[in-house]
Design an enzyme around this catalytic site. Structure first.
Site, PDB file in Angstrom:
ATOM      1  N   ARG A  46       0.849  -1.190   0.000  1.00 22.45           N
ATOM      2  CA  ARG A  46       0.000   0.000   0.000  1.00 22.45           C
ATOM      3  C   ARG A  46       0.889   1.246   0.000  1.00 22.45           C
ATOM      4  O   ARG A  46       0.604   2.238  -0.638  1.00 22.45           O
ATOM      5  CB  ARG A  46      -0.958   0.013   1.206  1.00 22.45           C
ATOM      6  CG  ARG A  46      -1.770   1.296   1.278  1.00 22.45           C
ATOM      7  CD  ARG A  46      -3.094   1.219   2.065  1.00 22.45           C
ATOM      8  NE  ARG A  46      -3.122   0.268   3.131  1.00 22.45           N
ATOM      9  CZ  ARG A  46      -2.544   0.444   4.339  1.00 22.45           C
ATOM     10  NH1 ARG A  46      -1.873   1.548   4.604  1.00 22.45           N
ATOM     11  NH2 ARG A  46      -2.627  -0.491   5.241  1.00 22.45           N
ATOM     12  N   TYR A  98     -16.373  18.207 -14.359  1.00 28.25           N
ATOM     13  CA  TYR A  98     -16.649  16.775 -14.487  1.00 28.25           C
ATOM     14  C   TYR A  98     -17.739  16.393 -13.474  1.00 28.25           C
ATOM     15  O   TYR A  98     -17.659  16.762 -12.299  1.00 28.25           O
ATOM     16  CB  TYR A  98     -15.360  15.995 -14.221  1.00 28.25           C
ATOM     17  CG  TYR A  98     -15.568  14.503 -14.214  1.00 28.25           C
ATOM     18  CD1 TYR A  98     -15.886  13.820 -15.384  1.00 28.25           C
ATOM     19  CD2 TYR A  98     -15.459  13.773 -13.043  1.00 28.25           C
ATOM     20  CE1 TYR A  98     -16.090  12.453 -15.380  1.00 28.25           C
ATOM     21  CE2 TYR A  98     -15.658  12.399 -13.029  1.00 28.25           C
ATOM     22  CZ  TYR A  98     -15.976  11.747 -14.197  1.00 28.25           C
ATOM     23  OH  TYR A  98     -16.176  10.393 -14.190  1.00 28.25           O
ATOM     24  N   ASP A 170      -7.208  20.070 -12.787  1.00 27.83           N
ATOM     25  CA  ASP A 170      -7.579  18.786 -13.400  1.00 27.83           C
ATOM     26  C   ASP A 170      -7.168  18.883 -14.867  1.00 27.83           C
ATOM     27  O   ASP A 170      -7.812  19.562 -15.667  1.00 27.83           O
ATOM     28  CB  ASP A 170      -9.093  18.554 -13.249  1.00 27.83           C
ATOM     29  CG  ASP A 170      -9.545  17.226 -13.870  1.00 27.83           C
ATOM     30  OD1 ASP A 170      -8.811  16.684 -14.716  1.00 27.83           O
ATOM     31  OD2 ASP A 170     -10.648  16.762 -13.513  1.00 27.83           O
ATOM     32  N   LYS A 195      -7.829   8.154 -18.852  1.00 25.13           N
ATOM     33  CA  LYS A 195      -8.117   8.750 -20.155  1.00 25.13           C
ATOM     34  C   LYS A 195      -6.859   8.750 -21.035  1.00 25.13           C
ATOM     35  O   LYS A 195      -6.408   7.686 -21.421  1.00 25.13           O
ATOM     36  CB  LYS A 195      -8.704  10.145 -19.945  1.00 25.13           C
ATOM     37  CG  LYS A 195      -9.778  10.211 -18.825  1.00 25.13           C
ATOM     38  CD  LYS A 195     -11.037   9.429 -19.127  1.00 25.13           C
ATOM     39  CE  LYS A 195     -11.957   9.250 -17.913  1.00 25.13           C
ATOM     40  NZ  LYS A 195     -12.310  10.447 -17.173  1.00 25.13           N
TER      41      LYS A 195
HETATM   42  C1  LIG Z   1     -12.891  10.783 -15.924  1.00 23.77           C
HETATM   43  C2  LIG Z   1     -12.585  12.089 -15.301  1.00 23.77           C
HETATM   44  C3  LIG Z   1     -12.378  12.202 -13.928  1.00 23.77           C
HETATM   45  C4  LIG Z   1     -12.527  11.027 -12.989  1.00 23.77           C
HETATM   46  O1  LIG Z   1     -11.550  10.049 -13.183  1.00 23.77           O
HETATM   47  P1  LIG Z   1     -11.805   8.473 -12.927  1.00 23.77           P
HETATM   48  O2  LIG Z   1     -10.510   7.879 -13.345  1.00 23.77           O
HETATM   49  O3  LIG Z   1     -12.964   8.074 -13.763  1.00 23.77           O
HETATM   50  O4  LIG Z   1     -12.087   8.322 -11.470  1.00 23.77           O
HETATM   51  C5  LIG Z   1     -12.073  13.459 -13.432  1.00 23.77           C
HETATM   52  N1  LIG Z   1     -11.973  14.542 -14.231  1.00 23.77           N
HETATM   53  C6  LIG Z   1     -12.158  14.457 -15.565  1.00 23.77           C
HETATM   54  C7  LIG Z   1     -12.047  15.684 -16.393  1.00 23.77           C
HETATM   55  C8  LIG Z   1     -12.481  13.242 -16.133  1.00 23.77           C
HETATM   56  O5  LIG Z   1     -12.697  13.168 -17.454  1.00 23.77           O
END
Ligand SMILES: *Cc1c(COP(=O)(O)O)cnc(C)c1O
Length: 381
Positions: A46, A98, A170, A195
């Protein structure tokens, strides 16, 4: 070193025990110690795992940062940032966020006494009235999801620095190939690694990158204490994905541009949201802070009805109707019923996210085939 070279090499060294060029998948939960508390830097997985460490180094280098921490999802990474705060603290964030971030802020953390201001951050002048002595964090998402609004990172940082406010960005939609917020003075970069970094729609993962040693220690403490860490197999897959990030992003961008232009010229299409258009409200800021305009875009049909949008989404054949984005395959999404369903309808409409809005994640296929698919689907509406 330039970006493509970093994408191929950063964080990865031949394995010390065998010389394996690829970082092995260290599928282990614990490590044998020579004598109590005497070990090789690894005690329990962990806390640390060599495959995960390689990946953390790689992502940190791509963001021009000193420290990277990976999480079991993007939301796990976001959660760790909010856990830096205390009851009574206030956060300034955007009204075009998001859906999962909105849900976490609103449904989980408001009840712990943290206050969130959801405002239109694409106009920096909107921010000042919400800043007070309790403001501790600005949470910025740019380009935003799904309306492709652009927020001026440098302008937010300049304001935040005078008030001791942390700035977290983000950076999921841009990926480190297009935009590096730490270079603009942001304190923390967050990625949904799921992504573009992963890039192949086969892993859920998140990451945080920072340059600040103390902030890194606090975040690493939260990661280890709360335990939202990714496994070694997923870490390996992302290490592999990152090696082609620059190649994939070039194609995502060139395909995105051609499709944005195609849609804009089509009589059955209403509004196209893409930051590369000179008439996008913050095109100049996008040009200043991004290397290119990415592979994400949204649009409405000129017959702006849910029924027609649904018909269109059922008619595409090459685009897959699915949540998520940033993979090699092209996806189509209906934010109002899918990714952004957790935002109440009146909030959505108020912020310009209409029922007929369609979001595309443009993949790396041949663009002629993608356009042919959109074209045949448009004839059906
Ligand atoms: C998908 C996404 C998230 C969340 O990420 P996960 O890996 O699905 O938990 C946060 N911000 C943006 C802009 C996203 O596209």
């Amino acid at each position: 070193m330039k970006f493509g070279t970093k994408a191929v090499h950063a964080g990865v060294e031949p394995d010390p025990s065998t010389g394996a060029i690829m970082t092995p998948i260290y599928q282990t939960s614990t490590y044998v110690q020579e004598s109590p508390a005497k070990h090789k830097g690894y005690a329990y997985a962990r806390g640390a795992n060599p495959t995960r460490n390689s990946l953390q180094k790689s992502i940190a280098v791509l963001e021009n940062g000193k420290h990277g921490i990976c999480f079991s999802s993007g939301m796990g990474a976001t959660d760790a940032v909010i856990k830096l705060l205390s009851p009574g603290d206030e956060v300034i964030t955007s009204n075009d966020l998001y859906g999962g971030s909105y849900r976490m802020f609103k449904k989980i953390y408001e009840k712990f006494g943290i206050k969130f201001h959801f405002i239109d951050l694409s106009k920096s002048a909107n921010i000042s009235p919400y800043v007070n002595s309790k403001t501790k964090l600005m949470w910025i998402e740019t380009p935003s999801n799904p309306l492709m609004n652009i927020i001026d990172i440098k302008a937010c940082v300049d304001l935040a620095k005078t008030k001791n406010i942390l700035v977290a960005v983000d950076n999921t939609f841009a990926s480190p190939y297009l935009q590096n917020p730490l270079d603009m003075g942001a304190d923390i970069v967050m990625h949904s690694v799921t992504k573009y970094l992963g890039g192949h729609s086969d892993v859920i993962m998140g990451a945080l990158v920072t340059n600040d040693d103390k902030l890194h220690q606090e975040l690493a403490f939260i990661a280890n204490s709360c335990g939202a860490v990714p496994g070694p197999q997923d870490s390996f897959l992302v290490l592999r994905g990152i090696k082609t990030l620059h190649l994939r992003m070039e194609r995502h961008c060139s395909n995105g541009k051609k499709i944005a232009q195609y849609l804009k010229g089509h009589p059955k299409v209403g509004k196209v949201y893409w930051p590369g258009f000179p008439d996008h409200p913050n095109h100049d800021i996008a040009k200043k802070q991004m290397r290119d305009f990415g592979g994400m875009l949204s649009f409405t049909l000129s017959n702006d009805s849910l029924k027609m949008a649904t018909k269109f989404m059922e008619s595409v054949e090459l685009f897959s109707l699915a949540e998520s984005l940033g993979g090699v395959e092209s996806l189509i999404n209906h934010p109002a019923s899918m990714t952004h369903a957790s935002i109440p309808k009146d909030e959505r409409i108020k912020n310009g996210l209409s029922d007929s809005l369609i979001r595309l994640s443009i993949g790396v296929e041949d663009v002629e085939d993608l356009i042919a698919d959109l074209d045949q689907a448009l004839t059906k509406v």
